[in-house]
Structure formats: structure tokens, C-alpha cells
Design a protein around this motif. Structure first.
Motif, PDB file in Angstrom:
ATOM      1  N   SER A 152      -0.272   3.702   0.483  1.00  0.00           N
ATOM      2  CA  SER A 152      -0.071   5.176   1.165  1.00  0.00           C
ATOM      3  C   SER A 152       0.362   5.080   2.533  1.00  0.00           C
ATOM      4  O   SER A 152       1.109   5.853   3.344  1.00  0.00           O
ATOM      5  CB  SER A 152      -2.053   4.987   1.970  1.00  0.00           C
ATOM      6  OG  SER A 152      -1.842   3.962   2.334  1.00  0.00           O
ATOM      7  N   ASP A 153       0.887   3.978   2.813  1.00  0.00           N
ATOM      8  CA  ASP A 153       2.291   3.878   3.736  1.00  0.00           C
ATOM      9  C   ASP A 153       3.279   4.636   4.115  1.00  0.00           C
ATOM     10  O   ASP A 153       3.652   4.986   5.183  1.00  0.00           O
ATOM     11  CB  ASP A 153       2.412   1.799   3.611  1.00  0.00           C
ATOM     12  CG  ASP A 153       1.067   1.239   4.618  1.00  0.00           C
ATOM     13  OD1 ASP A 153       0.315   1.516   5.023  1.00  0.00           O
ATOM     14  OD2 ASP A 153       1.333   0.232   4.063  1.00  0.00           O
ATOM     15  N   GLU A 157       0.954  -3.097  15.215  1.00  0.00           N
ATOM     16  CA  GLU A 157       1.960  -2.495  14.733  1.00  0.00           C
ATOM     17  C   GLU A 157       3.049  -2.566  13.872  1.00  0.00           C
ATOM     18  O   GLU A 157       3.627  -1.692  13.619  1.00  0.00           O
ATOM     19  CB  GLU A 157       2.175  -1.353  15.931  1.00  0.00           C
ATOM     20  CG  GLU A 157       1.282  -0.571  16.684  1.00  0.00           C
ATOM     21  CD  GLU A 157       0.285  -0.948  17.601  1.00  0.00           C
ATOM     22  OE1 GLU A 157      -0.296  -0.946  18.043  1.00  0.00           O
ATOM     23  OE2 GLU A 157       0.584  -2.836  17.768  1.00  0.00           O
ATOM     24  N   GLN A 203       2.476   7.419   6.110  1.00  0.00           N
ATOM     25  CA  GLN A 203       1.815   7.488   6.863  1.00  0.00           C
ATOM     26  C   GLN A 203       3.788   8.615   8.345  1.00  0.00           C
ATOM     27  O   GLN A 203       4.489   7.191   8.040  1.00  0.00           O
ATOM     28  CB  GLN A 203       1.690   6.345   7.992  1.00  0.00           C
ATOM     29  CG  GLN A 203       0.408   5.749   6.751  1.00  0.00           C
ATOM     30  CD  GLN A 203       0.029   4.806   7.678  1.00  0.00           C
ATOM     31  OE1 GLN A 203       0.033   4.223   8.386  1.00  0.00           O
ATOM     32  NE2 GLN A 203      -0.852   3.758   7.298  1.00  0.00           N
ATOM     33  N   SER A 255       0.464  -1.082  -0.394  1.00  0.00           N
ATOM     34  CA  SER A 255      -0.015   0.261  -0.220  1.00  0.00           C
ATOM     35  C   SER A 255       0.374   1.183   0.256  1.00  0.00           C
ATOM     36  O   SER A 255       1.435   1.365   0.428  1.00  0.00           O
ATOM     37  CB  SER A 255      -1.239  -0.144   1.100  1.00  0.00           C
ATOM     38  OG  SER A 255      -1.278   1.293   1.770  1.00  0.00           O
ATOM     39  N   LEU A 311       4.309   5.610  10.845  1.00  0.00           N
ATOM     40  CA  LEU A 311       5.097   4.534  10.416  1.00  0.00           C
ATOM     41  C   LEU A 311       6.571   5.027  10.398  1.00  0.00           C
ATOM     42  O   LEU A 311       7.346   3.805  10.473  1.00  0.00           O
ATOM     43  CB  LEU A 311       4.441   3.911   9.277  1.00  0.00           C
ATOM     44  CG  LEU A 311       4.106   2.363   8.580  1.00  0.00           C
ATOM     45  CD1 LEU A 311       4.041   1.504   9.845  1.00  0.00           C
ATOM     46  CD2 LEU A 311       3.767   2.295   7.698  1.00  0.00           C
ATOM     47  N   GLY A 345       3.014  -2.442   6.163  1.00  0.00           N
ATOM     48  CA  GLY A 345       3.725  -1.627   5.699  1.00  0.00           C
ATOM     49  C   GLY A 345       4.626  -0.915   6.869  1.00  0.00           C
ATOM     50  O   GLY A 345       6.235  -0.651   6.100  1.00  0.00           O
TER      51      GLY A 345
END
Length: 392
Positions: free
Chosen positions: A300-301, A362, A304, A298, A307, A366
Motif C-alpha cells: 500500500s506504500d 516520515e 501513497q 507494505s 511518499l 515505506g
């Protein structure tokens, strides 16, 4: 997609991967990094054009396992034992062992801080993130001088083996007792015995098979033995490393009975062909594995911030521990060895083998993707800077 479109894409991926290999040999930029970006690009293209695909994640573990076997086997086939290399081998083993334990402990503490899970669960999740990926390290070290290259091959292979041993030990022993270590010792002795028997049997088969197709049979038997060993939680990667080393150094064994029964006149020629076959097979498997892994991530990770910060903190600990060990404990070369600590194929494989009850939200795909990506970028920059510093 039609059959022809599929064939065009598959052949195009192989051609791109070959171009990446050529680029990597000139720039020391890991081809794996480019394959990951290619996978991400394909994902965006497929999404934009609404092209339907199947669940590629289902094939990743199998592809990765075969790739790992072939890459370690290829690397070991190029290693020639000499008595003066004992120090190199012991240094690389200690480096892999101590750095693995120290890094796993540090990452476990970091994971425990931002997840709140108990230390056992965090330690088990930290193991995949602590192992040097031989699938990335070995090809990336091809441009180094012989001694540095051999150190990376041995160290990354030992890191894979020790990492798998530690991972199997952790998931099978929630409560560690004295019997846990005795059982581990028995398993290591067993796998060493199996390694000796497998090496002798496979070499005997190579000398006796008269059919012109025999190397894929040998590799298939290796994969079978590895899979059976892993099925029973034995660190069967030892067999792969041992067989490659055994084949390339069998002529050094001076026992008359061994030379009469196992050695044959065409062995040197067969070794060349086997090395070429394993190298090209590893190239194909590695190409599809990392493209598919990039495809399933992904994007989009990467946006973040939390992250990314977790990944940066973990990698800071990884490289600090590696630098301190190489500089002040091993007192050997630091550059570019300190940068050649990528995470990749083996981390992904162990992540997919984590039991559900040990998985931490967690520490998902990602974070794994961020660490693999950033560690490859750091290695690329380090190798490029080192090359510029090296006198021509």
C-alpha cells in the motif's frame, strides 16, 4: 506449513534466484529487483491463502550483515593491485567521500523540510539513504569493462565503509567537538591496526590448517571480528575489504621473512576455492535477504502519492549530485557510472540500527522501500540504455 512445503519453498527461491542471475547477465536487469518483486508476490499469495508465518523482520539484520560481509569480501578478492591503479583507487575514494557528504547534506535538508525535525536528527536519518549499496552495485557491474567494474567495486565498498563511519560518528556525537574528531581518528587508527593483525593471522591460519574444512572457519572468524568491531562502534568493514585485498595481493610482498612465514604453495588454489565459496554463500544470503525484505513490505506504500513524491525528490537530488561530481569535478566517465547508485542492503541495516530517539516517522520503512525500489529501477534502465549505445 509442513517441513516438505517449507523445503519446496526454500529450494524454489534459490532456483528462481539463479534464473534471475542468468536473466541479469543477459539484460543487466538487477536480480535484486526481481527478488524484491518475488517477495512482494509471495506476501500476496500467503495473505490470500491465509498461510501463517513468523516475524521475518527479526532475521533481516543478521542476514543482511552476513550478506554485506560476504559480498564485500567476494568483491575485494577479485581486485588485483597494480601501481597504475593508484589513480583509480584515489578517484573512487574521493568519489565515495564527496558524493556521500554532499548527498547526505542534501537529503537532510529535504527531510527537514517535510518533517520539521532539527538538522542533526535529519542528517543522521539521511546517512542510510546516501550510501551506495555494494550488495547491488557490485553484481550489477559484472557486465562492464574491467576498469569501470573495478571503479564500482572500490567506490561502493568505500561508500559502505565511509557511510558506516559517518553513521557511528553521528549517533555517538550529538554535540560535535574537537575531541569528537580526535576520538574518530583514534578509532580509525585502531581499526587499521586490527586489520593488519587480522590479515596476518588469518593468512597464517590458512597455511597451517590441514583439515579439509577450513574456509568456513576463516569466514566465521571474519564475521566474528566484524561483529566485535561493530559492537564497539568500529568500522570493521575495513577489515573485510583489507583481508580480501591482502589475500589476492600477498604474493606481491617481497619481504623474505613474510614470504617464508605466511606464503605457502597452495595459496593460489585456496584463493580460487575461497572466492567460489564466498560468492555462492553471498548468493544464498542475498537471495533470502531481499525476498524477505520484499515480503515484509507494505504494498500500500506504493500507492501513497506523498511518499512517492518524497522518494522521487530525494532520488532527483542523489542523481543530480552524482552527475555533477562525475561530469564537472572528477571529469571522468559519466555513463553508466551515474546510474549505478542503488540503495539496498546497507541502507536497511543502518535503518534498523537507528536509536529510537533518532527515528523520524516520515522516514520509515515505506520511504526506504520506495527509494530502494526506484533506485534499482533507474539503475536497470540506465544499464539497458547504456548497453544499447555501446557498439558491439
Amino acid at each position: 506449513m509442513s517441513t516438505y512445503i517449507t523445503l519446496i519453498i526454500l529450494s524454489g527461491l534459490v532456483i528462481c534466484s539463479y534464473m534471475f542471475e542468468l536473466l541479469a547477465s543477459k539484460t543487466r536487469l538487477p536480480s535484486v529487483l526481481l527478488l524484491l518483486f518475488l517477495g512482494i508476490g509471495l506476501q500476496q499469495a500467503f495473505t490470500y491463502f491465509h498461510i501463517q508465518t513468523f516475524n521475518f523482520q527479526s532475521v533481516l539484520p543478521a542476514l543482511g550483515t552476513i550478506g554485506l560481509i560476504l559480498i564485500v569480501f567476494e568483491g575485494s578478492l577479485e581486485l588485483r593491485y597494480e601501481s597504475h591503479k593508484n589513480r583509480l583507487i584515489s578517484r573512487s575514494f574521493l568519489s565515495a567521500l564527496i558524493i556521500l557528504l554532499a548527498t547526505t547534506t542534501a537529503i537532510a535538508i529535504i527531510i527537514q523540510h517535510f518533517s520539521g525535525y532539527n538538522f542533526y536528527v535529519c542528517f543522521t536519518n539521511a546517512i542510510p539513504l546516501s550510501i551506495i549499496s555494494s550488495a547491488i552495485a557490485i553484481p550489477s557491474a559484472s557486465g562492464l569493462d574491467k576498469q569501470k567494474k573495478e571503479f564500482i567495486v572500490y567506490e561502493s565498498s568505500f561508500s559502505d565503509i565511509l557511510g558506516i563511519i559517518a553513521f557511528n560518528f553521528a549517533i555517538n556525537n550529538r554535540n560535535i567537538t574537537f575531541s569528537s574528531f580526535t576520538r574518530l581518528g583514534a578509532e580509525i587508527v585502531l581499526i587499521l591496526v586490527i586489520s593488519v593483525i587480522s590479515c596476518l593471522l588469518l593468512l597464517y591460519l590458512m597455511g597451517r590448517i590441514g583439515h579439509h574444512i577450513k574456509f568456513f572457519l576463516i569466514i566465521s572468524i571474519l564475521i566474528l571480528v566484524y561483529a566485535l568491531g561493530q559492537k564497539y562502534h568500529l568500522s570493521a568493514l575495513i577489515i573485510i575489504l583489507a583481508f580480501g585485498l591482502f589475500l589476492n595481493n600477498a604474493d606481491k610482498i617481497r619481504i623474505p621473512l613474510f614470504r617464508k612465514v605466511f606464503l605457502y604453495s597452495h595459496l593460489p588454489k585456496d584463493l580460487v576455492q575461497l572466492l567460489q565459496l564466498s560468492a555462492e554463500s553471498a548468493f544464498i544470503i542475498r537471495t533470502f535477504f531481499f525476498v524477505i525484505f520484499g515480503f515484509t513490505m507494505s504494498v500500500s506504500d506504493l500507492g501513497q502519492i506523498e511518499l512517492l513524491m518524497q522518494g522521487v525528490i530525494i532520488l532527483f537530488a542523489v542523481y543530480m549530485i552524482r552527475f555533477i561530481y562525475l561530469k564537472f569535478v572528477a571529469r571522468g566517465d559519466v555513463f553508466p557510472e551515474v546510474f549505478i547508485s542503488p540503495r539496498g542492503l546497507i541502507s536497511i541495516l543502518l535503518y534498523y540500527n537507528l536509536p529510537a530517539y533518532l527515528q523520524i516517522e516520515e522516514v520509515g520503512k515505506g520511504l526506504l522501500f520506495v527509494i530502494i525500489l526506484l533506485s534499482s529501477i533507474i539503475m536497470s534502465i540506465g544499464l539497458l540504455l547504456t548497453r544499447k549505445r555501446t557498439p558491439v
